[in-house]
Design an enzyme around this catalytic site. Sequence first.
Site, PDB file in Angstrom:
ATOM      1  CG  HIS A  62      -1.874  -1.541   1.515  1.00  0.00           C
ATOM      2  ND1 HIS A  62      -2.850  -1.715   0.528  1.00  0.00           N
ATOM      3  CD2 HIS A  62      -1.204  -2.652   2.677  1.00  0.00           C
ATOM      4  CE1 HIS A  62      -3.362  -3.272   0.674  1.00  0.00           C
ATOM      5  NE2 HIS A  62      -1.732  -3.260   1.644  1.00  0.00           N
ATOM      6  CG  HIS A 155       0.448  -6.629   2.106  1.00  0.00           C
ATOM      7  ND1 HIS A 155      -0.587  -5.646   1.690  1.00  0.00           N
ATOM      8  CD2 HIS A 155       1.575  -6.612   1.017  1.00  0.00           C
ATOM      9  CE1 HIS A 155       0.302  -5.589   0.687  1.00  0.00           C
ATOM     10  NE2 HIS A 155       1.481  -6.467   0.688  1.00  0.00           N
ATOM     11  CD  GLU A 231      -1.612 -10.576   4.694  1.00  0.00           C
ATOM     12  OE1 GLU A 231      -1.741  -9.389   5.768  1.00  0.00           O
ATOM     13  OE2 GLU A 231      -1.510  -9.975   3.757  1.00  0.00           O
TER      14      GLU A 231
HETATM   15 ZN    ZN Z   1      -1.929  -5.280   2.769  1.00  0.00          ZN
END
Ligand code: ZN
Length: 266
Positions: A62, A155, A231
């Site tokens: 992002h 992430h 993640e």
């Molecule tokens: Zn993400």
Amino acid sequence: MLLMACQPDPPSPIQPIPPAPPETSVSSSAPVSSAPVTPSSSSGSPSSPPVSGKVIVLDPGHNGGNGSHAAEINKQVPAGRGQTKPCNTTGTSTNAGYPEHAFTFDVAKRVSAALTAKGIKVVMTRQDDSGVGPCVDKRAATGNSANADAVISIHADGSNSAGAHGFHVAYSSPPLNAQQGEPSTRLARALRDGIRDAGIPTSTYLGQAGLAPRADLAGLNLSTRPAALIECGNMRNADEAAAMASPEGRQRYASAIAAAIESYLA
Ligand code: ZN
């Protein structure tokens, strides 16, 4: 969140980038490496570490400007396997509002610092946390053009399922090229092992034993280099949110990731 790894497209007219220094421009097509390769020592030092001179691409998920550039980040781009996906997404946040893009960028910077100290060349897919994108296909292209020894996307997730917590590492499956085969699987396992060994729990709600084969992640699908996506945890889980929002917590993730990357390279 990995369902939404975003990236802005090629230079768009609305990007708030001054025509100045390319190294601060998010839309720069030429990512800037953070440090030169550094020899282990000037003279008689034993030998260079086996990882010295390797190239790692770090891809912090992002970007801080995505939320205010919906049209730009919603544009469809190639995602591999004949699919398209939005250029990029805004990512998630903790319940208190600490955003995923800030977490991923800070962790990536910390990983970069640890790796460059070992003589590893690091290339980041974005140079700050205030720009837009880049688009997922462009992020993959950065790893490919750098001929990276490994590409690691960072992430954090945002699941509201009760009790959902822990990290997992995704890799492309079934593989679309040789580098997505054994090398990427080995990279994912090295990351999983290193993060788990640092005492961070594996995911209770995604993947198995901290690993998740995926066919729908553009950055992994489009990679021609060994690639994996971490993640780090669930930003909606109170304990993990507290860790992610603290510098000490982010350093813990970063140290574990950096050590795992070194282990993979060695
Ligand atoms: Zn993400």
